[in-house]
Motif scaffolding. Structure first.
Motif, PDB file in Angstrom:
ATOM      1  N   ALA C 364       0.832  -1.205   0.000  1.00 25.09           N
ATOM      2  CA  ALA C 364       0.000   0.000   0.000  1.00 25.09           C
ATOM      3  C   ALA C 364       0.871   1.260   0.000  1.00 25.09           C
ATOM      4  O   ALA C 364       0.513   2.283  -0.584  1.00 25.09           O
ATOM      5  CB  ALA C 364      -0.924  -0.014   1.224  1.00 25.09           C
ATOM      6  N   GLU C 365       2.021   1.197   0.678  1.00 25.57           N
ATOM      7  CA  GLU C 365       2.880   2.375   0.758  1.00 25.57           C
ATOM      8  C   GLU C 365       3.793   2.505  -0.459  1.00 25.57           C
ATOM      9  O   GLU C 365       4.426   3.541  -0.663  1.00 25.57           O
ATOM     10  CB  GLU C 365       3.755   2.297   2.027  1.00 25.57           C
ATOM     11  CG  GLU C 365       2.971   2.400   3.325  1.00 25.57           C
ATOM     12  CD  GLU C 365       2.107   3.650   3.374  1.00 25.57           C
ATOM     13  OE1 GLU C 365       2.651   4.751   3.136  1.00 25.57           O
ATOM     14  OE2 GLU C 365       0.878   3.527   3.623  1.00 25.57           O
ATOM     15  N   SER C 366       3.907   1.409  -1.237  1.00 26.88           N
ATOM     16  CA  SER C 366       4.811   1.394  -2.380  1.00 26.88           C
ATOM     17  C   SER C 366       4.549   2.574  -3.306  1.00 26.88           C
ATOM     18  O   SER C 366       3.400   2.860  -3.648  1.00 26.88           O
ATOM     19  CB  SER C 366       4.620   0.073  -3.145  1.00 26.88           C
ATOM     20  OG  SER C 366       5.227   0.145  -4.397  1.00 26.88           O
ATOM     21  N   GLY C 374      16.264   6.373  -2.364  1.00 28.80           N
ATOM     22  CA  GLY C 374      15.428   6.871  -3.452  1.00 28.80           C
ATOM     23  C   GLY C 374      13.988   6.401  -3.309  1.00 28.80           C
ATOM     24  O   GLY C 374      13.509   6.123  -2.207  1.00 28.80           O
ATOM     25  N   LEU C 375      13.312   6.286  -4.464  1.00 30.11           N
ATOM     26  CA  LEU C 375      11.894   5.929  -4.441  1.00 30.11           C
ATOM     27  C   LEU C 375      11.724   4.471  -4.003  1.00 30.11           C
ATOM     28  O   LEU C 375      12.363   3.567  -4.540  1.00 30.11           O
ATOM     29  CB  LEU C 375      11.294   6.124  -5.846  1.00 30.11           C
ATOM     30  CG  LEU C 375       9.802   5.807  -5.978  1.00 30.11           C
ATOM     31  CD1 LEU C 375       8.973   6.770  -5.115  1.00 30.11           C
ATOM     32  CD2 LEU C 375       9.365   5.872  -7.435  1.00 30.11           C
ATOM     33  N   PHE C 376      10.859   4.269  -2.974  1.00 27.59           N
ATOM     34  CA  PHE C 376      10.552   2.927  -2.504  1.00 27.59           C
ATOM     35  C   PHE C 376       9.354   2.428  -3.289  1.00 27.59           C
ATOM     36  O   PHE C 376       8.238   2.877  -3.102  1.00 27.59           O
ATOM     37  CB  PHE C 376      10.241   2.969  -1.003  1.00 27.59           C
ATOM     38  CG  PHE C 376       9.917   1.629  -0.415  1.00 27.59           C
ATOM     39  CD1 PHE C 376      10.914   0.853   0.171  1.00 27.59           C
ATOM     40  CD2 PHE C 376       8.617   1.137  -0.424  1.00 27.59           C
ATOM     41  CE1 PHE C 376      10.616  -0.377   0.726  1.00 27.59           C
ATOM     42  CE2 PHE C 376       8.317  -0.107   0.128  1.00 27.59           C
ATOM     43  CZ  PHE C 376       9.314  -0.861   0.705  1.00 27.59           C
ATOM     44  N   LYS C 377       9.604   1.511  -4.212  1.00 27.49           N
ATOM     45  CA  LYS C 377       8.505   1.033  -5.043  1.00 27.49           C
ATOM     46  C   LYS C 377       8.655  -0.462  -5.286  1.00 27.49           C
ATOM     47  O   LYS C 377       9.720  -0.928  -5.689  1.00 27.49           O
ATOM     48  CB  LYS C 377       8.509   1.787  -6.374  1.00 27.49           C
ATOM     49  CG  LYS C 377       7.268   1.519  -7.192  1.00 27.49           C
ATOM     50  CD  LYS C 377       7.237   2.379  -8.438  1.00 27.49           C
ATOM     51  CE  LYS C 377       6.051   1.960  -9.307  1.00 27.49           C
ATOM     52  NZ  LYS C 377       6.201   2.467 -10.664  1.00 27.49           N
ATOM     53  N   LEU C 378       7.600  -1.209  -4.969  1.00 30.35           N
ATOM     54  CA  LEU C 378       7.640  -2.659  -5.136  1.00 30.35           C
ATOM     55  C   LEU C 378       6.763  -3.049  -6.311  1.00 30.35           C
ATOM     56  O   LEU C 378       5.721  -2.448  -6.535  1.00 30.35           O
ATOM     57  CB  LEU C 378       7.102  -3.353  -3.880  1.00 30.35           C
ATOM     58  CG  LEU C 378       7.872  -3.135  -2.583  1.00 30.35           C
ATOM     59  CD1 LEU C 378       7.062  -3.682  -1.410  1.00 30.35           C
ATOM     60  CD2 LEU C 378       9.228  -3.808  -2.638  1.00 30.35           C
ATOM     61  N   ASN C 379       7.164  -4.057  -7.060  1.00 28.17           N
ATOM     62  CA  ASN C 379       6.229  -4.601  -8.044  1.00 28.17           C
ATOM     63  C   ASN C 379       5.369  -5.665  -7.363  1.00 28.17           C
ATOM     64  O   ASN C 379       5.541  -5.955  -6.172  1.00 28.17           O
ATOM     65  CB  ASN C 379       6.972  -5.139  -9.285  1.00 28.17           C
ATOM     66  CG  ASN C 379       7.794  -6.386  -8.980  1.00 28.17           C
ATOM     67  OD1 ASN C 379       7.686  -6.947  -7.880  1.00 28.17           O
ATOM     68  ND2 ASN C 379       8.601  -6.811  -9.918  1.00 28.17           N
ATOM     69  N   SER C 380       4.452  -6.272  -8.097  1.00 28.51           N
ATOM     70  CA  SER C 380       3.489  -7.177  -7.453  1.00 28.51           C
ATOM     71  C   SER C 380       4.177  -8.405  -6.862  1.00 28.51           C
ATOM     72  O   SER C 380       3.640  -9.087  -6.010  1.00 28.51           O
ATOM     73  CB  SER C 380       2.436  -7.592  -8.464  1.00 28.51           C
ATOM     74  OG  SER C 380       3.079  -8.279  -9.521  1.00 28.51           O
ATOM     75  N   GLY C 382       6.952  -8.285  -5.193  1.00 27.85           N
ATOM     76  CA  GLY C 382       7.708  -7.907  -3.994  1.00 27.85           C
ATOM     77  C   GLY C 382       9.093  -7.399  -4.284  1.00 27.85           C
ATOM     78  O   GLY C 382       9.882  -7.159  -3.365  1.00 27.85           O
ATOM     79  N   ALA C 383       9.467  -7.234  -5.554  1.00 30.34           N
ATOM     80  CA  ALA C 383      10.797  -6.771  -5.887  1.00 30.34           C
ATOM     81  C   ALA C 383      10.844  -5.249  -5.988  1.00 30.34           C
ATOM     82  O   ALA C 383       9.864  -4.625  -6.400  1.00 30.34           O
ATOM     83  CB  ALA C 383      11.236  -7.391  -7.213  1.00 30.34           C
ATOM     84  N   GLN C 384      11.974  -4.672  -5.607  1.00 28.59           N
ATOM     85  CA  GLN C 384      12.158  -3.221  -5.706  1.00 28.59           C
ATOM     86  C   GLN C 384      12.337  -2.821  -7.162  1.00 28.59           C
ATOM     87  O   GLN C 384      13.163  -3.407  -7.864  1.00 28.59           O
ATOM     88  CB  GLN C 384      13.423  -2.799  -4.936  1.00 28.59           C
ATOM     89  CG  GLN C 384      13.247  -2.655  -3.450  1.00 28.59           C
ATOM     90  CD  GLN C 384      12.482  -1.407  -3.065  1.00 28.59           C
ATOM     91  OE1 GLN C 384      12.324  -0.491  -3.871  1.00 28.59           O
ATOM     92  NE2 GLN C 384      12.006  -1.386  -1.835  1.00 28.59           N
ATOM     93  N   VAL C 385      11.596  -1.801  -7.580  1.00 35.40           N
ATOM     94  CA  VAL C 385      11.781  -1.328  -8.941  1.00 35.40           C
ATOM     95  C   VAL C 385      11.887   0.185  -8.996  1.00 35.40           C
ATOM     96  O   VAL C 385      11.888   0.788 -10.057  1.00 35.40           O
ATOM     97  CB  VAL C 385      10.622  -1.796  -9.862  1.00 35.40           C
ATOM     98  CG1 VAL C 385      10.695  -3.306 -10.052  1.00 35.40           C
ATOM     99  CG2 VAL C 385       9.264  -1.404  -9.277  1.00 35.40           C
ATOM    100  N   GLY C 386      11.989   0.823  -7.833  1.00 37.15           N
ATOM    101  CA  GLY C 386      11.938   2.286  -7.756  1.00 37.15           C
ATOM    102  C   GLY C 386      13.103   2.994  -8.412  1.00 37.15           C
ATOM    103  O   GLY C 386      12.920   4.002  -9.090  1.00 37.15           O
ATOM    104  N   GLU C 387      14.291   2.502  -8.217  1.00 37.95           N
ATOM    105  CA  GLU C 387      15.463   3.207  -8.721  1.00 37.95           C
ATOM    106  C   GLU C 387      16.328   2.263  -9.540  1.00 37.95           C
ATOM    107  O   GLU C 387      16.393   1.069  -9.283  1.00 37.95           O
ATOM    108  CB  GLU C 387      16.304   3.745  -7.543  1.00 37.95           C
ATOM    109  CG  GLU C 387      15.614   4.788  -6.685  1.00 37.95           C
ATOM    110  CD  GLU C 387      15.493   6.139  -7.370  1.00 37.95           C
ATOM    111  OE1 GLU C 387      16.285   6.411  -8.310  1.00 37.95           O
ATOM    112  OE2 GLU C 387      14.606   6.931  -6.981  1.00 37.95           O
TER     113      GLU C 387
END
Lengths: 292, 232, 423
Positions: C364-366, C374-380, C382-387
């Protein structure tokens, strides 16, 4: 071109491997001591060399010689401590295996505590500047220096064994310790000296090993012990000359594998070891002699 | 005083009593045989005298000195020679090296006496002892033991691994060896041959000396003949 | 024949001793957690570190980073747990796996089944993360994967993993591939360790180049344990590449760069993974001349983020961290701290401390959060894809024994332009 390169590299590494393993074979030959701490002694030689280089600016080549006297002495004393229990044991080989496994763990732990975990290396420039050109190809200069240092060191061990009285007595003990005692050789004393010499030559190779194995770190011991075992079993356990042959076979096989089968190269020690154990258990140079 | 005096010697191996109350003497002019069945304790006795195994009780003296607590190298140095029951040579060493090792205890590398006794060895000095014929190997073993110039030589199984002809040939050198003022203790399976060579023999049974005497005396005892010459 | 039997005996005991040493991991602290339905007295975080062995150089600083986060939160009375609307102290349970995956498997199992930790965190790197991923899925624990960026950990059907730091390693080389294509470097040689981390980078590079019509002139996997690269370097040189990319762990990179320097072989471009993450270690072991003009991934703190909305920014973190751990801050220390931040983010927002609600809180916070990575972004999955990790080059500095790391690609982040071919 590449094939020649791999073969030359294999021979250079092979000489180094012979130097790396000969102490293990010497110690095994005399009293059937299986020194599982062999690689840790190399590691300590490496740290000694590192310390001598950074603190006193002593060339690692000089350290190859400098580490010998203290290790001979230490080996002599250690042998006197373990000789009693070993000679009383039902199965001295197994006891030595367990004993030195413990020594190996302790050495690794002590070095980790006092010197930390980091890998350390000594710059190549401490030995040689620039590459060496040979048959139209260029090789890291340190390979030639280390291989060049390995020849006299291994040669000295062989001269000691084959051209001195003490060496002849040592070989007599290797052949049969009970008969050696029966002709009046002081087996305890000669064994203690040989153990010291075996450890010293091992610490000695440690002083230049960092140039060939990418540095020195406290946990490298186990892998080096296994490597040295592979080399001496390939050559023939207890046969000192066989160690040179074992080292060269191992070195060339490993470099060729890195060239043609890179993903499999780390299997080479075990494959060679298994092949020798299965097809020529006495080692490549081992003779089949009846034992009665 | 005799060269070797053994008094009330007992030996236990792995908790089992192997020798019990053995006493005998041998001098430098004697050729003495020790006979007995397999496992009677003959080899153990020689090993105990040489110091290769610990004695439990009793005393071993060489030239009147108690050597019971000394290591084998100290006993060999006191003019004791031993041809043990093993290979008798270091296979991975050359013949010359074998002889050198034999002479080390006295710091003497003079092989002249050995070559005189065993001229066959002269041509194979630089061969590996492991590559010799059984007969040459046995000669090398004798030579190795004689290099320390012993005044008492202990031989375990003279005929070990040899054909009867070779064994006889080797046996003929014993008087020549004795001529150098060397006493001999001979342990041998072949009792006929032993009795033909020795001045006196001790018979060991179950770890103790049961009877001793000259060959003539022994052969006059019916029970001895029955047991050791006609038996299995 | 005594000797022959003996050879077998030695072999057997060597194997046995390897097993014994694998089994004697040691606990640095132990704790048991209560699983009461009322607010727990502490939140237990279980992890492993490599106290010795080939991963120690990377694992120990990462562990320090996590310890720093724990002590920082505990100094405030604990981490805020939304499910109980209060701060709860954090208890760290950590064991030493000695860089051995076999030992790690046993100890991970112990953390989950014996210590019953609330939060399950893996050791450094893909090799030591692999056994944790399996155990997490089996026991339905969400794995806080610190730096095991191998792509095959992340699959659509497995909700029990979250990558706390760094993009998955498959994403790392994306800017590098674009750089190669932009520079029109067509003859590329690749040497990579046979492990998930290096293998997935290699796959990305090969596929990326292929899309641009480029086939590598050399592409070879070698064992992760390799410590000598001489013959490999000469095999690579025989293909006359315009760029050589060696993908390994720190030990591999050190050995490769040292061997390259001493072999006298010169390549126009050399890329390795770790100089951008463990600069001091590489400088100490390879030397400035061996590193000069080589390329690497720029990882934090080389790229810094001070404009953050969660946790400390790069500068603030460096200042605070150095008070406890003097010396320059390196990348694994930041990863360890950031793992802590990820745990914190989950606990701050999750409606319960059940494993799946922790994960859905993170999902939800992704995309809403910016941290010092940098940007904290997870794909579905669970992997980081932000930076993405920019391409950096190590420039020699005059009269100084250090090299300066300059970002050379992408141009939006560049601090210098690339020196190609290397002099």
């Amino acid at each position: 071109m590449l094939f020649e390169y791999a073969v030359v590299a294999g021979v250079l590494f092979g000489l180094f491997y012979a130097f790396l393993s000969i102490g293990l074979n010497l110690v095994f030959g005399v009293q059937r001591i299986v020194n599982l701490a062999h690689g840790d002694v190399i590691m300590i030689g490496g740290f000694a060399s590192w310390e001598l280089y950074y603190t006193y600016h002593i060339s690692p080549l000089l350290s190859v010689v400098l580490v010998i006297p203290p290790t001979v002495l230490a080996g002599f004393i250690i042998y006197r401590l373990i000789d009693g229990p070993l000679s009383r044991a039902q199965d001295p080989e197994m006891l030595s295996l367990i004993l030195f496994f413990g020594v190996s763990q302790i050495l690794e732990a002590l070095v980790t505590i006092f010197l930390g975990n980091n890998q350390r290396s000594i710059p190549d420039s401490s030995l040689v500047h620039g590459p060496v050109h040979f048959l139209g190809q260029s090789y890291p200069g340190v390979w030639w220096i280390v291989a060049g240092a390995s020849i006299p060191m291994v040669g000295l061990v062989i001269l000691y064994l084959y051209r001195t009285k003490l060496g002849t007595a040592t070989r007599a003990i290797m052949a049969d310790p009970i008969e050696a005692a029966a002709v009046g050789i002081d087996v305890r004393k000669v064994s203690a000296i040989t153990f010291g010499v075996g450890l010293a030559i091992t610490a000695s190779v440690g002083a230049i090993a960092p140039f060939m194995i990418g540095g020195v770190d406290p946990s490298e011991g186990v892998n080096l012990t296994i490597l040295a075992f592979a080399v001496i079993v390939i050559g023939s356990l207890g046969n000192i000359g066989g160690t040179v042959v074992g080292g060269l076979i191992f070195g060339v096989a490993f470099e060729l594998a890195q060239l043609y089968l890179p993903s499999w190269s780390s299997l080479i020690p075990y494959v060679l070891l298994l092949a020798v154990l299965l097809f020529k258990p006495s080692g490549v140079l081992g003779k089949r002699v009846r034992s009665a | 005083m005799s060269k070797l005096v053994v008094e009330e010697l007992s030996v236990s191996l792995e908790g089992k009593r192997v020798l019990e109350g053995i006493s005998f003497e041998v001098d430098t002019v004697d050729i003495v045989g020790i006979v007995g069945a397999n496992g009677a304790g003959k080899t153990t006795l020689l090993n105990a005298v040489a110091g290769l195994i610990q004695t439990t009780t009793g005393k071993i003296s060489l030239d009147g000195v108690d050597v019971s607590q000394l290591g084998p190298e100290e006993r060999i140095r006191r003019s004791l020679g031993y041809v043990p029951d093993g290979p008798g040579v270091f296979r991975s060493l050359t013949v010359r090296e074998n002889l050198m090792v034999g002479g080390m205890v006295r710091g003497d590398e003079d092989i002249e006496m050995v070559i005189t006794l065993f001229p066959d060895l002269k041509n194979c000095l630089s061969m590996l002892a492991g590559s010799l014929s059984a007969y040459q190997r046995r000669q090398c073993a004798f030579g190795r033991a004689l290099m320390s110039r012993p005044s008492l030589l202990m031989i375990d199984e003279l005929s070990l691994g040899l054909s009867p002809i070779s064994a006889d040939a080797l046996a003929r050198t014993l008087p020549d060896i004795a001529a150098y003022q060397v006493g001999i203790i001979l342990v041998e399976q072949d009792i006929d041959r032993t009795l033909s060579l020795v001045d006196r023999a001790y018979v060991i049974e179950g770890g103790s000396i049961v009877v001793d005497g000259s060959p003539g005396e022994l052969l006059s005892q019916g029970s001895f003949v029955e047991k050791y010459l006609w038996g299995s | 024949m005594r000797l022959n039997r003996f050879n077998f005996k030695v072999g057997g005991v060597l194997l046995a001793s390897a097993l014994v040493s694998a089994a004697c991991g040691s606990a640095s602290s132990s704790a048991s957690s209560s699983s009461a339905s009322a607010a727990p007295s502490e939140i237990t975080v279980g992890t492993l570190y490599a106290g010795s062995g080939s991963f120690a150089d990377q694992s120990l600083p990462e562990y320090d980073g996590l310890k720093f986060w724990v002590s920082h939160e505990n100094s405030k009375g604990g981490v805020y747990v939304a499910a109980y609307k209060k701060r709860i102290p954090v208890k760290l349970v950590a064991y030493n796996d000695q860089s051995s995956p076999a030992t790690a498997a046993t100890l991970y199992d112990q953390l989950v089944t014996q210590n019953k930790v609330n939060i399950f965190v893996s050791d450094f790197g893909s090799v030591l993360t692999a056994p944790a991923a399996t155990i997490a899925e089996e026991h339905h624990m969400v794995l806080f994967d610190q730096s095991g960026t191998g792509t095959n950990f992340f699959t659509p059907n497995n909700p029990y993993i979250v990558l706390a730091d760094l993009p998955t390693s498959a994403l790392w080389p994306k800017p590098l591939v674009q750089f190669l294509i932009a520079k029109k470097i067509n003859k590329v040689a690749l040497v990579y360790g046979s492990n998930d981390f290096d293998g997935s980078q290699d796959t990305t590079i090969v596929n990326g180049l292929k899309a641009a019509g480029i086939t590598p002139v050399y592409n070879q996997a070698i064992p992760t344990t390799t410590s000598s690269y001489g013959t490999t370097i000469s095999a690579v040189a025989a293909t006359h590449p315009d760029a050589v990319i060696e993908l390994g762990y720190a030990n591999n990179d050190i050995a490769f760069l040292s061997n390259l320097a001493s072999s006298g072989t010169h390549f126009k471009m050399v890329f390795t993974v770790f100089p951008g993450q463990l600069q001091q270690l590489l400088e100490k072991n390879v030397g400035e001349s061996g590193l000069a003009y080589t390329y690497t991934y720029a990882a934090p703190p080389l790229i810094s983020y001070n404009n953050v909305n969660f946790g400390m920014g790069t500068t603030a973190f460096e200042a605070a961290f150095q008070k406890q751990y003097p010396g320059p801050v390196n990348a694994p220390e930041i990863y360890g701290y950031h793992t802590g931040l990820t745990i914190q983010l989950a606990l701050n927002h999750a409606s319960s401390i059940s494993q799946l609600s922790l994960r859905s809180a993170l999902m939800a916070e992704s995309g809403k959060i910016t941290t010092l990575e940098g940007l904290f972004k997870l794909n579905s999955e669970g992997a980081q894809v932000g930076e993405l990790l920019p391409v950096a080059q190590l420039m020699p500095t005059q009269g100084n024994t250090n090299t300066a790391v300059q970002i050379v690609y992408p141009s939006s982040q560049a601090t210098a332009s690339a020196v190609y071919p290397a002099p």
